[in-house]
Design an enzyme around this catalytic site. Structure first.
Site, PDB file in Angstrom:
ATOM      1  N   CYS A 178     -57.558  41.958 -49.417  1.00  0.00           N
ATOM      2  CA  CYS A 178     -56.848  40.848 -48.767  1.00  0.00           C
ATOM      3  C   CYS A 178     -56.955  39.614 -49.657  1.00  0.00           C
ATOM      4  O   CYS A 178     -58.029  39.293 -50.151  1.00  0.00           O
ATOM      5  CB  CYS A 178     -57.454  40.573 -47.394  1.00  0.00           C
ATOM      6  SG  CYS A 178     -56.894  39.038 -46.654  1.00  0.00           S
ATOM      7  N   CYS A 291     -34.151   6.919 -20.451  1.00  0.00           N
ATOM      8  CA  CYS A 291     -32.807   6.794 -21.002  1.00  0.00           C
ATOM      9  C   CYS A 291     -32.535   8.031 -21.845  1.00  0.00           C
ATOM     10  O   CYS A 291     -33.277   8.314 -22.783  1.00  0.00           O
ATOM     11  CB  CYS A 291     -32.716   5.530 -21.844  1.00  0.00           C
ATOM     12  SG  CYS A 291     -31.209   5.431 -22.807  1.00  0.00           S
ATOM     13  N   CYS A 343     -57.934 -28.905 -46.410  1.00  0.00           N
ATOM     14  CA  CYS A 343     -57.695 -29.557 -47.689  1.00  0.00           C
ATOM     15  C   CYS A 343     -56.236 -29.484 -48.114  1.00  0.00           C
ATOM     16  O   CYS A 343     -55.595 -28.453 -47.987  1.00  0.00           O
ATOM     17  CB  CYS A 343     -58.578 -28.904 -48.754  1.00  0.00           C
ATOM     18  SG  CYS A 343     -58.309 -29.596 -50.374  1.00  0.00           S
ATOM     19  N   HIS A 368     -49.360 -36.516 -59.080  1.00  0.00           N
ATOM     20  CA  HIS A 368     -48.719 -37.229 -57.980  1.00  0.00           C
ATOM     21  C   HIS A 368     -49.522 -38.419 -57.463  1.00  0.00           C
ATOM     22  O   HIS A 368     -50.751 -38.428 -57.441  1.00  0.00           O
ATOM     23  CB  HIS A 368     -48.338 -36.256 -56.877  1.00  0.00           C
ATOM     24  CG  HIS A 368     -49.301 -36.178 -55.741  1.00  0.00           C
ATOM     25  ND1 HIS A 368     -50.549 -35.670 -55.845  1.00  0.00           N
ATOM     26  CD2 HIS A 368     -49.154 -36.565 -54.452  1.00  0.00           C
ATOM     27  CE1 HIS A 368     -51.143 -35.714 -54.674  1.00  0.00           C
ATOM     28  NE2 HIS A 368     -50.325 -36.262 -53.806  1.00  0.00           N
TER      29      HIS A 368
HETATM   30 ZN   LIG Z   1     -31.642   3.727 -24.113  1.00  0.00          ZN
HETATM   31 ZN   LIG Z   2     -48.959 -35.303 -51.903  1.00  0.00          ZN
HETATM   32 ZN   LIG Z   3     -58.253  39.033 -44.749  1.00  0.00          ZN
END
Ligand SMILES: [Zn+2]
Ligand SMILES: [Zn+2]
Ligand SMILES: [Zn+2]
Ligand SMILES: [Zn+2]
Ligand SMILES: [Zn+2]
Ligand SMILES: [Zn+2]
Length: 542
Positions: A178, A291, A343, A368
């Site tokens: 087998c 449904c 921050c 900036h």
């Molecule tokens: Zn439906």
């Molecule tokens: Zn700013």
């Molecule tokens: Zn077997």
């Protein structure tokens, strides 16, 4: 082809000829004996066939001929489950009392129907039932379609090889090692060279069946050959496993038919078969209503498409305000940036960017200055967007709260039903009252559940609905149903929670009246929605 036709006066004619050579009246008699699926198929083959089939019709009335009558009688009670009410009888406004829109089929009736088709194919093809089952599954369970394919390719061997069936009646046996357990013993297998011992094959098949697979192939790597029922039976032997296998075959049979669907309740084995293809809302004998088209719980009056949109909406909408106020895009690379601390000095997370900028003005952090300079244009647009999102969210929340509220109440009706079941058991034990006297309570609980479900989905309908005259009527229907439902809910709860269930006569009239009224209001709301659909009255926002 050997076509045998019995005429009205019982004289038998046998035609040893091709279908196309048959005279029309003989064809008509054959068509009269065909199932709807076969008629549909034949109808597509040519103009003449289409005409002949149309004269006979493909209709529900044809379903009730001959031996099917018996089945219809047997399933009669179940047939009416969707519409029939034991107290009030069939509703008056059903136009078509004799034709239910759907029926509830059990495993046995489907298995019998499937076997009948297999027998038909078996008589024509002279092949074993297991092989006919595989062939029919491939050809949409239409015997006519299968026969047509067979006559296209009359070489039996080639025809069977094409569906990966080993035509030999018995399993091949040989002694050897087998390939699974490596023991030297009697091995078996199909027309391929793969051989395994009986125990290994049995174990493999049982695994497959318990895993829900009805098509069982040879174990050999990429070997396409399949075992048919007889061979599986001779290896598996255990009748319990085989009955499990038969259930899988019926499941496949159902899945193949666009007019049938298994009940979504996992503990229920019934199948719903629709007779009217446009029907959407069906109810199984186990009490589950769903449904037919999308498989969700019943969701009248909202359509499948908008229900889908609604169900997808939930999580996204609740978070959209948060996203707007807490995330921005990196001004350089557009990657989303999430602000999770106080921050204002932000650094883009994107590995190749690492841009440092100010959260408030979105400008380069190092360069900036004067960040307190209010830039009206930008921020006004942004503020308007946030306000609109907040307004949308509030609107959504309003409808969602009501939707969820009715869903919650619907769940709470389960304990109510359970409590009443218990009381019924006590009354049954006392033995001095007829349980049928209390049937109206179950009818009322059913009506209450149905109206909660309709109300729940009516808020989805309302959410998408644009204001117009029809929408005003809809909202007034909704308010009526709301009131009627709460009234019924209150008396039912009081009744079931009271100590005096045994003396039900006083409240019987009130409860019956209230549940009847709820059902009326529910139908009125749904019918108004359907009417609006037909007349294009509704304007939905996307
Ligand atoms: Zn439906
Ligand atoms: Zn700013
Ligand atoms: Zn077997
Ligand atoms: Zn093989
Ligand atoms: Zn069910
Ligand atoms: Zn960046």
């Amino acid at each position: 082809m050997d076509i045998r036709v019995t005429s009205a006066d019982e004289e038998e004619n046998t035609f040893d000829t091709n279908w196309n050579d048959l005279p029309p009246e003989v064809k008509t008699r054959c068509i009269q004996k065909m199932e709807n699926a076969d008629r549909l198929h034949l109808r597509q083959t040519s103009k003449t066939e289409k005409y002949l089939v149309d004269v006979e019709g493909i209709g529900l009335e044809k379903k009730k001929r001959g031996d099917q009558k018996v089945e219809n009688l047997v399933e009669k009670d179940e047939d009416a489950a969707g519409e029939y009410c034991p107290i009030y009888g069939e509703s008056d406004d059903d136009d078509d009392k004799d034709e239910p829109d759907f029926k509830v089929r059990n495993h046995e009736s489907l298995y019998t129907e499937m076997k009948k088709k297999i027998r038909e194919a078996q008589e024509l093809l002279e092949m074993r039932p297991g092989i006919c089952q595989i062939l029919l599954q491939k050809y949409k369970w239409s015997v006519a379609f299968l026969m047509e394919k067979f006559y296209d390719n009359p070489d039996r061997g080639a025809f069977l090889t094409a569906v990966n069936v080993d035509p030999s009646e018995h399993l091949h046996a040989v002694v050897g090692e087998c390939q699974i357990c490596f023991e030297e013993q009697e091995l078996t297998g199909l027309a391929c060279e793969h051989r395994y011992c009986w125990d290994c094959l049995r174990e493999y098949m049982i695994d497959k069946i318990f895993d829900g697979q009805s098509e069982i192939k040879c174990i050999g790597l990429e070997c396409p050959l399949v075992f048919e029922e007889e061979k599986i039976g001779s290896i598996v032997i255990d009748p319990e496993v085989m009955s499990c296998y038969h259930r899988l075959l019926v499941q496949k049979y159902v899945q193949n038919d666009a007019f049938m669907k298994s009940c979504p309740d996992l503990s229920c084995e019934n199948t719903i078969q629709v007779l009217n293809p446009s029907i959407r809302h069906v109810k199984c004998n186990c009490g589950y209503s769903f449904c037919f088209s999308c498989g969700n719980d019943s969701h009248e009056p909202i359509s499948c498409r908008y229900l889908d949109k609604w169900l997808l909406k939930g999580p996204e909408d609740q978070s959209s305000v948060w996203i707007l106020t807490n995330t921005k895009k990196c001004p350089r690379c557009n990657a989303p940036i999430e602000k999770n601390g106080g921050c204002m000095h932000m650094t883009c997370h994107s590995k190749d960017c690492r841009y440092e900028f100010c959260w408030l003005c979105m400008r380069d952090w190092r360069a900036h200055a004067n960040c307190n300079d209010f830039q009206r244009t930008n921020d006004a647009a942004r503020e308007a967007m946030i306000n609109k999102t907040i307004a949308d969210r509030d609107r959504y929340k309003f409808y969602h709260d009501r939707y969820a509220g009715h869903m919650q109440s619907l769940k709470l009706e389960k304990p109510l039903r359970a409590k009443f079941d218990e009381q019924m058991k006590e009354i049954e034990e006392d033995g001095d009252r007829d349980l049928r006297d209390f049937q109206y309570i179950y009818v009322a609980i059913d009506a209450l559940s149905a109206s909660r479900r309709t109300l729940m989905h009516s808020y989805v309908f309302a959410f998408f609905l644009e204001e117009n005259y029809s929408a005003i009527i809809f909202k007034s229907n909704q308010a009526d149903l709301n009131d009627a439902t709460e009234n019924l809910s209150k008396v039912l709860e009081e009744f079931v929670n009271s100590e005096s269930v045994g003396f039900a006569e006083d409240s019987k009239k009130e409860i019956m009246h209230k549940s009847q009224y709820v059902e009326q209001r529910r139908k009125a709301l749904i019918e108004h929605c359907i009417e609006g659909d037909d007349n294009d009255d509704w304007v939905f926002n996307e």
